[in-house]
Design a protein around this motif. Structure first.
Motif, PDB file in Angstrom:
ATOM      1  N   GLU A 246       0.864  -1.167   0.000  1.00 56.99           N
ATOM      2  CA  GLU A 246       0.000   0.000   0.000  1.00 56.99           C
ATOM      3  C   GLU A 246       0.907   1.225   0.000  1.00 56.99           C
ATOM      4  OE1 GLU A 246      -3.361  -0.706  -0.864  1.00 56.99           O
ATOM      5  OE2 GLU A 246      -3.743   0.967   0.497  1.00 56.99           O
ATOM      6  N   ARG A 280      -6.301 -10.211  -3.044  1.00 59.79           N
ATOM      7  CA  ARG A 280      -7.510  -9.405  -3.270  1.00 59.79           C
ATOM      8  C   ARG A 280      -8.364  -9.980  -4.411  1.00 59.79           C
ATOM      9  NH1 ARG A 280      -5.228  -4.471  -3.940  1.00 59.79           N
ATOM     10  NH2 ARG A 280      -4.752  -5.073  -6.067  1.00 59.79           N
ATOM     11  N   ILE A 292      -7.391  -5.825   1.088  1.00 60.41           N
ATOM     12  CA  ILE A 292      -6.562  -4.960   0.239  1.00 60.41           C
ATOM     13  C   ILE A 292      -5.237  -5.635  -0.096  1.00 60.41           C
ATOM     14  CG2 ILE A 292      -7.581  -2.790   1.033  1.00 60.41           C
ATOM     15  CD1 ILE A 292      -4.948  -2.444   2.729  1.00 60.41           C
TER      16      ILE A 292
END
Ligand SMILES: [Zn+2]
Length: 306
Positions: A246, A280, A292
């Motif tokens: 992320e 995901r 995620i």
């Protein structure tokens, strides 16, 4: 201005069209490997013909899964002189051992012989093999896996149709160590088989950058603990890259190790390309709780195709 330029370019490419194959032919005579940069309007078939090859051989040599999807500007490795032979499978042979013998790849042999599952080959079966003569791995071939790691990956006997999917995760923390993850899964998550993945790929912080850690679950060929379904954990190989994608990108070494590992696992298990997922995608596809993992900066298809 533009017109003149275009005209000049056309002329140059016409000259090149004659000069390049001649130079390549000479290179091939000298036992060198040549490359070809894909031009606008060229198909694999056209290029292959130019070098006296088949489109499928050229695709296989360059690890191209879909010959209709080649990008302009991509450099293709043109195999040096090739030779086709018939090989009769002996007891104990695998596509990989045969491929090594003839300096080709298991994937190329499988493709040339229409073999969907490499585990189904039988002694006595005849294979068409196009011998590679370069003796060197081509650029498109995934980076070599350390030989000790390769032995660990290859060691377990795999039951036929044992594995159906490959699912890729991130660890969500760049500082993770193998011991820490193992401890977390065994003690905190109370998984009796410990570390939930079959493979972990290090990122260079508390693990070695690009190193493929072959975990206990792979060695024992037992179910993973990495997805939200016991039934699917039974048939899905779990690969975890250390990091939080992320926030950051996987390292270059992690990417090339992942590509090489996936390719090795596919040739060992027969799992098709479209059964390789991110966590995901897999949860979405199977209508499980959304996740995620492995982060929005992680692009699986681009890693597997470059
Ligand atoms: Zn995950």
């Amino acid at each position: 201005m533009l017109t003149t330029l275009a005209k000049g370019k056309r002329q140059t490419s016409r000259i090149l069209a004659i000069a390049v194959p001649a130079a390549l032919w000479l290179g091939q005579m000298l036992g060198q490997t040549a490359t070809h940069t894909i031009q606008r309007g060229e198909t694999l078939g056209v290029i292959a013909k130019k070098y006296g090859l088949s489109a499928s051989a050229l695709a296989a040599h360059n690890g191209i899964a879909n010959p209709n999807k080649v990008k302009i500007g991509r450099k293709l490795i043109i195999p040096a002189k090739t030779e086709t032979l018939t090989y009769t499978i002996r007891k104990g042979d695998t596509l990989s051992t045969i491929a090594n013998k003839y300096k080709t790849t298991a994937a190329a042999i499988a493709k040339a012989n229409g073999i969907k599952n490499p585990n189904t080959i039988k002694p006595g079966q005849k294979l068409k093999i196009t011998k590679g003569t370069t003796g060197k791995p081509t650029k498109a071939k995934p980076a070599a896996i350390a030989s000790s790691t390769l032995r660990e990956i290859n060691r377990p006997r795999i039951r036929r149709n044992r594995w159906k999917h490959i699912v890729v995760h991130h660890s969500a923390d760049s500082n993770n160590s193998i011991r820490g993850m193992e401890h977390y899964h065994r003690r905190d998550r109370r998984m009796e088989n410990g570390l939930a993945y079959h493979f972990v790929i290090g990122n260079g912080v508390n693990t070695t950058d690009g190193k493929i850690y072959v975990c206990d679950r792979w060695k024992r060929q037992i179910q993973g603990g990495h997805i939200g379904s016991a039934a699917l954990n039974e048939i899905a190989i779990g690969i975890c890259l250390v990091g939080n994608f992320e926030k950051t990108l996987p390292t270059a070494k992690q990417k090339s190790s992942l590509k090489a590992l996936v390719s090795r696992l596919r040739s060992r298990t027969g799992i098709p390309y479209n059964r390789i997922y991110t966590h995901r995608q897999f949860h979405h596809h199977k209508e499980l709780k959304s996740t995620i993992c492995p982060g929005r900066r992680f692009n699986l298809r681009s890693i597997l195709s470059t």
